[in-house]
Design a protein around this motif. Structure first.
Motif, PDB file in Angstrom:
ATOM      1  N   ARG A 666     113.357  11.187  34.515  1.00  9.67           N
ATOM      2  CA  ARG A 666     114.158  10.531  33.484  1.00  9.67           C
ATOM      3  C   ARG A 666     113.361  10.344  32.200  1.00  9.67           C
ATOM      4  O   ARG A 666     112.126  10.381  32.196  1.00  9.67           O
ATOM      5  CB  ARG A 666     114.643   9.161  33.972  1.00  9.67           C
ATOM      6  N   TRP A 678     112.882   9.368  39.503  1.00  2.00           N
ATOM      7  CA  TRP A 678     113.979   8.617  40.109  1.00  2.00           C
ATOM      8  C   TRP A 678     114.623   9.459  41.202  1.00  2.00           C
ATOM      9  O   TRP A 678     114.600  10.694  41.160  1.00  2.00           O
ATOM     10  CB  TRP A 678     115.035   8.253  39.066  1.00  2.00           C
ATOM     11  N   VAL A 687     120.994   5.464  41.205  1.00  3.67           N
ATOM     12  CA  VAL A 687     119.645   5.990  41.021  1.00  3.67           C
ATOM     13  C   VAL A 687     118.647   4.879  41.292  1.00  3.67           C
ATOM     14  O   VAL A 687     118.890   3.713  40.996  1.00  3.67           O
ATOM     15  CB  VAL A 687     119.435   6.555  39.597  1.00  3.67           C
ATOM     16  N   GLU A 688     117.523   5.262  41.888  1.00  5.07           N
ATOM     17  CA  GLU A 688     116.463   4.305  42.193  1.00  5.07           C
ATOM     18  C   GLU A 688     115.135   4.885  41.724  1.00  5.07           C
ATOM     19  O   GLU A 688     114.817   6.040  42.004  1.00  5.07           O
ATOM     20  CB  GLU A 688     116.401   4.031  43.702  1.00  5.07           C
ATOM     21  N   GLN A 689     114.366   4.053  41.017  1.00  6.91           N
ATOM     22  CA  GLN A 689     113.089   4.516  40.493  1.00  6.91           C
ATOM     23  C   GLN A 689     112.050   4.600  41.607  1.00  6.91           C
ATOM     24  O   GLN A 689     111.934   3.712  42.438  1.00  6.91           O
ATOM     25  CB  GLN A 689     112.582   3.589  39.386  1.00  6.91           C
ATOM     26  N   ARG A 690     111.284   5.705  41.579  1.00  7.42           N
ATOM     27  CA  ARG A 690     110.234   5.897  42.562  1.00  7.42           C
ATOM     28  C   ARG A 690     108.837   5.843  41.937  1.00  7.42           C
ATOM     29  O   ARG A 690     107.884   5.464  42.604  1.00  7.42           O
ATOM     30  CB  ARG A 690     110.422   7.242  43.275  1.00  7.42           C
ATOM     31  N   GLN A 692     106.831   4.992  37.956  1.00 11.04           N
ATOM     32  CA  GLN A 692     107.058   4.531  36.598  1.00 11.04           C
ATOM     33  C   GLN A 692     106.772   5.601  35.553  1.00 11.04           C
ATOM     34  O   GLN A 692     107.333   5.560  34.464  1.00 11.04           O
ATOM     35  CB  GLN A 692     106.210   3.289  36.318  1.00 11.04           C
TER      36      GLN A 692
END
Length: 701
Positions: A666, A678, A687-690, A692
């Protein structure tokens, strides 16, 4: 009596023979007319004997002594100039009575009629000798240049004039402010203003040379010269620490380094300069950047501590650099530099891992994490930013590249090996499906000339060239410029990719066409296109997809000499908004001679294909502000498909072993900056962040 008569006859006989020889020699030599052997200027530029000072005389050398008046009458000079003649042996010297005109082309010759004392006359005129007079003297260049910043404290000012100058006149017309003591050193047209003491830090200096300065002929400067420059700041500053302050998951094989804003003085290294806790054995050196970073920066700007063995895992390290280090310009650090980092735990392989590129360690490197985002750890430990990578099919090793140098390493951090030899550029690495070969592109670093595609076995072995029909044999050249009439350096072969069944190799050829090489018999098929991305194979190995610009939109440039090879993708190409809107995805079937369109829309990039034949791609937003857009999903020949996660702006997409999820790199919508890695659920759109930070994600099954 008889004996006396014979002796007399013999003497006369010998004398006759000698006289005959002398007469023959005289007849042959004296019959030769004189000739002009050379012309020369007595005063000319030190680097160019065809550019004369305006006070020059001309020397004409004859092959033998001549009657001076006959040679003087035969002297011709255009434009005509009044002057006088003098002689030195067989050399005639013409001295103009007045200075020659500035910036004027003159031609000198000797007409027929000059004769030697024996009466032999030149029947043909000499060759014409041409020269140009100098213009008004000027300052041709200076180092530092005008308005230069960060000039070293021990620097001299180098000034190059367009002609030889009167050194005393220049000295009288030269002024420096603020005042400083200096010496003048001359070398032809070049003047060095050498300060007697170090310059002041953070000071602006002005050097002026007035028009009272003149050349050796007395011609004044065309215009006054003024140069302003500022010196370096008082303190030596670190720009990057490696590993970055507060970073976690650092590889246990990582070096500890600081990149500074200027060249360092290796003599300033001391045993107590760097303090590391826990205490760690290793060696401390000042080094130049390697790989792509070293192509643009050859200075000793990196202070590197290389541990003698792996660091302990899951350990916090504290590092302090004392302010004792000195720069090559004499400046010093104003304060110590301190930071901390936390090592991670190495893994044996990359199975069921998400790998990606991230700069969280201070320099972009390859990272890995569990699919849920835990266990984030650094894999590669390069000090030159990594821009491409390839993971072995079994996940036990990988190759990273920065556009100049390839480095192979085991996934557990061991057995790091630089693959690329000095003088070469290697790029675009990829593994064969069975992991038995690494294929890559190669070029000559000095000239930028492409050297084709090559393979090597993982873990060692000599590289082998891939024979591509119709491509010229690559040769290494010392320069990209070449002589007039020489062919330009060969262009690059890019982005080689094996077919899933291992029987073919797709790549982008020297004309940026997509091509497929059948490995069994070496047959080649290619199609006209302007490929702007690596070929992407369909899962059944029947065809490749390629991102391209419509032909003629842009001349895609290969790197210049001593320049790294940028990734082959729209993100690195610096496309305009209209060019981004024209990007499309084309298809080349194996054995076909032309590409055909797909039913994907225009303005798309980065196609990815999964094992079932689904296609994911980035549909660039309508503003075309950058190479980013929405994530779309479809099947080949089924139209644009759908946007499973509306409103999410991405730069890259990758499939996962789970058909219901996608990996997304992203970007932040406001600034198009790195927004991390993500995981998107295709069904729910969630969507889920994996991670940073990160880009170019890939899930290794």
């Amino acid at each position: 009596m008889r004996r006396l008569l014979l002796r007399t006859i013999a003497i006369f006989g010998v004398g006759g023979v000698a006289l005959a020889g002398i007469l023959y020699y005289a007849s042959t030599v004296d019959s030769r007319p004189p000739a002009v052997t050379s012309f020369a200027l007595t005063q000319h530029l030190s680097g160019d004997q065809s550019v004369a000072l305006t006070t020059t005389s001309l020397e004409v050398d004859f092959s033998e002594p001549v009657v001076t008046t006959s040679a003087e009458r035969a002297f011709r000079m255009e434009p005509q100039v009044r002057g006088s003649f003098s002689w030195s042996g067989s050399t005639m010297i013409f001295t103009p009575l007045e200075r020659l005109s500035l910036k004027t082309q003159f031609t000198v010759s000797i007409a027929p009629g000059a004769r030697d004392p024996a009466g032999n006359v030149m029947q043909a005129g000499s060759q014409h000798f041409g020269f140009t007079t100098v213009g008004e003297p000027r300052v041709a260049s200076s180092d530092p240049g005008s308005d230069a910043a960060d000039v070293p404290l021990d620097a001299s000012v180098q000034i190059t004039f367009s002609t030889l100058m009167d050194t005393s006149a220049v000295a009288a017309a030269l002024h420096v402010s603020p005042q400083l003591e200096y010496r003048l050193r001359w070398s032809g047209e070049e003047l060095a203003v050498v300060p007697a003491h170090a310059l002041e830090a953070a000071q602006q200096y002005t050097l002026r040379i007035g028009t009272a300065a003149h050349d050796l002929a007395g011609t004044p400067l065309a215009e006054a010269f003024s140069l302003q420059f500022s010196t370096v700041t008082a303190s030596l500053s670190g720009t990057t620490v490696v590993p970055a302050d507060g970073s976690e998951g650092i590889a246990v094989t990582s070096p500890i380094a600081i990149v500074f804003d200027r060249a360092l003085d290796p003599a300033s290294l001391t045993s107590d300069l760097l303090q590391i806790t826990p205490v760690t054995a290793g060696n401390l050196r000042v080094i130049t950047p390697s790989g792509a970073a070293g192509l643009s920066d050859h200075e000793l700007r990196i202070l590197r501590f290389q541990p003698s063995g792996p660091l302990p895992p899951n350990t916090t390290f504290e590092v302090t650099l004392a302010p004792k280090l000195r720069a090559a310009d004499g400046s010093r650090m104003s304060a110590p530099i301190s930071w901390t980092f936390l090592t991670g735990a190495p893994i044996a392989g990359l199975s069921n891992q998400v790998v990606y590129l991230s700069d969280r360690s201070g320099v972009t490197n390859l990272w890995a994490m569990n699919p849920d985002g835990t266990g984030q750890r650094q894999l590669s430990t390069e000090l030159s930013p990594v821009s491409s990578y390839a993971a072995a099919p079994d996940g036990r090793s990988f190759v990273v590249g920065d556009g100049a140098q390839l480095v192979e390493q085991r996934s557990d951090g061991s057995s790091r090996r630089v693959l690329t030899a000095d003088g070469m550029l290697e790029f675009d690495p990829s593994y064969s499906p069975n992991g038995s070969e690494i294929v890559f592109g190669r070029a000559d670093a000095a000239s930028g000339a492409g050297l084709g595609l090559w393979t090597r076995a993982p873990g060692g072995g000599d590289p082998q060239q891939v024979r591509v029909p119709g491509e010229p044999s690559p040769t290494v050249t010392s320069s990209s410029s070449g002589s007039a009439g020489e062919a330009p350096p060969a262009r690059l072969l890019r982005a080689p990719r094996y077919s899933p069944d291992g029987t073919a190799l797709a790549f982008v050829d020297q004309a940026h066409r997509v091509a497929v090489l059948r490995l069994s018999d070496g047959s080649l098929s290619s199609a006209a296109s302007d490929a702007l991305g690596p070929p992407v194979w369909l899962p059944d190995s029947s065809a490749v997809l390629v991102n391209e610009l419509p032909m003629g939109v842009r001349d895609l440039r290969d790197p210049r000499p001593e320049e790294a090879v940028a990734p082959l993708d729209p993100t690195s190409a610096g496309l305009t908004s209209s060019e981004l809107s024209a990007l499309r995805v084309m298809r080349l079937d194996r054995g076909a001679s032309e590409v055909r369109t797909t039913d994907l829309p225009l303005g798309v990039m980065g196609p990815a294909v999964d094992a079932n034949g689904r296609i994911a791609y980035v549909r660039i937003d309508s503003a075309g502000r950058a190479a980013v857009g929405g994530a779309w999903l479809t099947w080949l020949d089924r139209g644009p498909g759908r946007e499973p996660v509306p409103g999410v702006v991405v730069r890259a997409i990758a499939f996962t072993p789970d058909p219901d999820r996608l990996l997304l790199a992203r970007v932040t919508e406001a600034s198009d900056q790195d927004g991390g890695i993500w995981l998107a659920n295709i069904g729910s759109g969630q969507v889920e962040q994996r991670a940073q930070q990160g880009t170019l994600p890939r899930w290794i099954p």
